[in-house]
Write a protein that holds these residues in place. Structure first.
Motif, short mmCIF file in Angstrom:
data_model
loop_
_atom_site.label_atom_id
_atom_site.label_comp_id
_atom_site.label_asym_id
_atom_site.label_seq_id
_atom_site.Cartn_x
_atom_site.Cartn_y
_atom_site.Cartn_z
N SER A 12 3.24 33.22 -9.03
CA SER A 12 2.88 32.91 -10.41
C SER A 12 4.12 32.59 -11.25
O SER A 12 4.00 31.98 -12.31
N LEU A 13 5.29 32.96 -10.78
CA LEU A 13 6.51 32.55 -11.48
C LEU A 13 6.62 31.03 -11.51
O LEU A 13 7.15 30.44 -12.44
N PHE A 14 6.07 30.40 -10.46
CA PHE A 14 6.13 28.94 -10.36
C PHE A 14 4.95 28.26 -11.05
O PHE A 14 5.02 27.08 -11.36
N THR A 15 3.86 29.01 -11.22
CA THR A 15 2.63 28.34 -11.68
C THR A 15 2.32 28.63 -13.14
O THR A 15 1.43 28.00 -13.70
N THR A 16 3.02 29.60 -13.75
CA THR A 16 2.71 29.96 -15.13
C THR A 16 2.69 28.71 -16.03
O THR A 16 3.50 27.80 -15.80
N PRO A 17 1.82 28.56 -17.00
CA PRO A 17 0.82 29.52 -17.46
C PRO A 17 -0.44 29.59 -16.61
O PRO A 17 -1.32 30.37 -16.93
N LYS B 275 8.66 33.18 -19.68
CA LYS B 275 7.94 32.71 -18.50
C LYS B 275 8.21 31.23 -18.26
O LYS B 275 8.43 30.80 -17.13
N GLN B 276 8.17 30.44 -19.33
CA GLN B 276 8.39 29.01 -19.20
C GLN B 276 9.81 28.74 -18.69
O GLN B 276 10.03 27.91 -17.81
N THR B 278 11.78 30.80 -17.03
CA THR B 278 11.92 31.26 -15.65
C THR B 278 11.38 30.22 -14.67
O THR B 278 12.02 29.89 -13.67
N LYS B 279 10.19 29.71 -15.00
CA LYS B 279 9.56 28.77 -14.07
C LYS B 279 10.45 27.52 -13.86
O LYS B 279 10.75 27.16 -12.73
N ALA B 283 13.14 29.80 -11.29
CA ALA B 283 12.39 29.88 -10.04
C ALA B 283 12.47 28.58 -9.23
O ALA B 283 12.80 28.59 -8.04
#
Lengths: 351, 430
Positions: A12-17, B275-276, B278-279, B283
């Motif tokens: 989910s780190l890659f897919t957020t949101p 989160k944004q 990090t992605k 990541a």
């Protein structure tokens, strides 16, 4: 399982949101933990107007008990509709619903469902189920009221030698009688099931106003755990009989939902704010938002003209009128715009 | 008696509706309290009594009457004509509602699928982006995916354009987008404030986003000399600009927004931004390091975000700023009828003309006029509505502003330069 969850978290780190499952759903439509879905595996015609739909549910479903029902979501012209249906399959088997084509949603389910179609599901529920300990049973059913009882009979009769079931089932004609052949075969094969089929077009309705008719068929009816399922009038008559003769004890009932009458004309209705525990009489031309505010509730609000969608509140029951178009609509679970919707009859809201 | 002959309940009337857990909607914990909380936040922002009557309108707009002042471009219209415009536009909306159905649902699902495939493809290609072809392909796909996600999907889903499907996965109350500002914060400043008060100077902060002087009626300050520079910096960082804008710092400073509301908004933004960040910047490059492409992947995601920002900035600035669009004073909305509200949306917005692909990439904001008239009609329907709206404008002698993208972008930049200097009042309209 734990490792899977860790993996999902990492993904989910890659897919957020979005969630990883939103991408997995590209491959497998029933892969969603947010929305329980099932894939139709088989559709069997029962009568001219009814069909049994077998489905394989995704993760999050729990195995049903005989007699329970589930909410099924179907898309009609792009719009999700939810209805409750009794499960007709035996406990322990893959779930199936038996649907009679009455109303647009049931009609679509019966006529248009094909193997491979995806149904939206809510887990089974209901306490119209078999007694915990074996007891002699008396089942009174009418029309599609046989559906949950069929699940009980399929669960009990072939597997329990010590079962003792009397089923009195009423249908209008033999052609419209659900599960007629299977019931006859079961009754033939297993002495623990006694079947009395009644066709009301020729035999008339089962008279429940006095104990006489039931007593004639099943003299020990007072000793049996009884179940009644069918249209309102039928179940009501059974209830009255047990009330008069046995103080209401020993009878379980399952009633069909009475449809909500969308108030005619410009009638309003009683508005229930369920979470706030407040009830207010509301006119048919005042937005529910104002009704709530006048009742002193903190109602989410935004543009107050129907464009911004920040006032959405789930409708629990009843129907509302769109004050812009006059359209009356509403299904349990639907999110409605309270700033442009007024009560059309009694309404219950999740606020 | 037979109307619902196969819908059993458990014996108590309405049993199916009694337990929130049983409803089809998002998990109960999310559905009810969050919806209330999301609404409570804007409620807390309502200003003190002096201005509250102007900001919160009792009920819906009247069908008859007139505002204190009608905008110059519509001054030639009688009350009855304006009311008729309202009725005609309502009829256009009703006609679309009557047609809306399975084909529209299939459309948005198709776009969402395509977007997800593009996004996976883009990120996968970036994992091996030491290879130049992979870098170009990955960056291009990811840029496209982000543009589609923000414009045709995110913006429109968050407007509630697809709420009618009752699919909790494609719904304005549950959707979160690949854009730094949290969806709920943006919905408040955009759907509620901007769309309600479109181009009303002093009420619609989208006129310059508290950063640029975009209207001659906004008082000039020396800082406005930097207009073009600020805009040039804003464009590639657009998502961060919007995120800050959505915090409504002005309201907070003036005491119109509570400390609690500010704190919770900051927290939501911090979480989303982390989160944004990090992605895209941790990541994805970290995974690409496995093939020795870490640095290239980082440049790729940075580029994709910048491309999306530039594009979104350009499209959005073309919505209300090009030559020909009007702004309005508060007298013009005082007593505004439904018809007047429609008129204000039309003469305050501008369309971009172009190909189908261009409309898709702008999230159909190229049909800005139609979008402002009907913000919650599905975006795929704006194209068929546009000729009807254009014809209506012609018949009533109202401006209908449209032009190709480059012309509109140029016009916007022209205004930005002109208003960097004092004055710049509109030429009188004939």
């Amino acid at each position: 399982m734990i490792r899977l969850r860790k993996l999902a978290q990492a993904a989910s780190l890659f897919t957020t949101p979005l969630a990883p499952e939103d991408f997995l759903a590209l491959l497998n439509p029933i892969h969603s933990t947010r929305q329980l879905r099932g894939v139709v595996t088989r559709v069997e015609a029962e009568t001219a107007d009814s069909a049994t739909i077998h489905f394989r549910p995704g993760r999050g479903w729990k195995a049903h008990e005989a007699g329970q029902w589930a909410r099924i979501g179907v898309e009609l012209d792009g719009v999700r509709h939810w209805r409750s249906y009794s499960l007709s399959a035996a406990a322990g088997e893959d779930p199936a619903i038996t649907v009679t084509a009455v109303g647009a949603v049931s009609e679509a389910l019966v006529r248009d469902t094909r193997p491979g179609d995806v149904l939206f599901l809510a887990p089974p529920q209901g306490d119209f189920t078999l007694p915990e300990h074996p007891r002699p049973l008396l089942m009174l059913t009418a029309g599609s009221g046989i559906t949950p009882v069929m699940s009980m009979i399929r669960t009990l009769v072939p597997r329990r030698r010590d079962a003792d079931v009397v089923l009195i089932h009423s249908a209008r004609t033999p052609e419209s009688s659900l599960f007629r052949e299977e019931l006859a075969e079961l009754a033939d094969q297993f002495p623990n099931l006694r079947l009395i089929q009644r066709f009301t077009a020729t035999d008339g309705r089962l008279d429940l106003s006095t104990p006489a008719a039931v007593e004639a068929i099943c003299p020990d009816w007072r000793q049996r755990a009884a179940y009644a399922c069918g249209p309102d009038g039928f179940v009501g008559a059974a209830e009255a009989l047990w009330q008069a003769e046995a103080n209401g004890a020993g009878l379980s009932i399952e009633r069909f939902d009475t449809t909500f009458a969308g108030g005619a004309g410009q009638d309003g209705g009683v508005v229930t704010f369920e979470l706030s525990d407040r009830e207010v009489e509301a006119p048919g031309d005042v937005p529910l938002m104002e009704v709530g505010e006048d009742a002193g509730l903190l109602v989410p609000s935004g543009c107050r003209m129907g464009i911004c969608h920040s006032c959405l509140i789930p409708l629990r029951s009843g129907q509302v009128r769109d004050l812009r178009s006059g359209e009356v609509h509403g299904e349990p679970g639907e999110l409605i715009q309270t700033c442009v919707s007024a009560a059309a009859g009694p309404v219950s809201l999740g606020l | 008696m037979t109307a619902t002959a196969n819908h059993p309940s458990t014996g108590t009337p309405h049993a199916t509706t009694g337990a929130p857990g049983a409803t089809s909607w998002v998990p109960a914990t999310e559905a009810a309290p969050d919806a209330a909380a999301a609404g409570a936040a804007p409620a807390a922002v309502v200003p003190p009594a002096a201005t509250s009557s102007a900001r919160t309108r009792p009920g819906m707009l009247a069908t008859e009457g007139r505002p204190l002042v009608r905008p110059p471009a519509a001054a030639h219209l009688s009350d009855e004509q304006v009311a008729e415009i309202g009725r005609e536009l309502d009829a256009i909306r009703d006609a679309v509602l009557a047609k809306r159905g399975a084909a529209d649902a299939a459309y948005i699902r198709r776009v969402i699928r395509a977007q997800r495939v593009l996004e996976i493809g883009g990120r996968a290609a970036l994992l091996g982006s030491r290879n130049k072809v992979a870098w170009v392909a990955g960056t291009a796909m990811l840029s496209l995916a982000k543009i589609l996600e923000n414009m045709e999907i995110g913006h429109n889903v968050l407007h509630g354009q697809w709420d009618w499907m009752r699919d909790p996965d494609i719904h304005s109350s549950t959707w979160e987008w690949d854009f730094v500002t949290p969806a709920r914060a943006w919905q408040h400043t955009h759907n509620d404030l901007h769309h309600r008060w479109t181009n009303v100077v002093g009420k619609d902060n989208d006129i310059g986003y508290n950063l640029l002087r975009m209207d001659p009626d906004q008082p000039w300050k020396p800082g406005n000399l930097g207009n073009p520079l600020y805009n040039a910096i804003l464009a590639p960082l657009f998502e961060w600009g919007i995120a800050i804008y959505d915090l409504e710092l002005e309201d907070f400073k003036k005491g119109r927004k509570s400390k609690e509301a500010m704190k919770s908004d900051l927290k939501a933004l911090g979480l989303k931004a982390a989160k944004q960040f990090t992605k895209d910047y941790a990541a994805t490059p970290a995974a690409a390091m496995l093939t020795g492409s870490g640095k290239q992947a980082l440049v790729g995601t940075l580029t994709a975000n910048a491309v999306r920002n530039l594009w979104a900035h350009a499209v959005i600035f073309c919505g209300h700023f090009p030559e020909g669009t009007d702004t309005f004073s508060e007298e013009m909305v005082e007593g505004e009828t439904r018809g007047d509200w429609y008129v204000r949306q039309m003469i305050g917005s501008a369309n971009i003309s172009g190909s189908k692909a261009m409309h898709l990439m702008t999230g159909n904001l190229s049909h800005q006029i139609e979008h402002h008239l009907f913000p919650d009609l599905p975006s795929n329907r704006y194209a068929e509505v546009a000729p009807q709206v254009k014809d209506l404008c012609r018949r009533y002698g109202l401006p209908y502003t449209e032009g190709p993208l480059l012309k509109q972008v140029g016009s916007t930049w022209g205004k930005i330069f002109r208003l960097a200097l004092p004055g710049g009042a509109k030429p009188a309209r004939g």
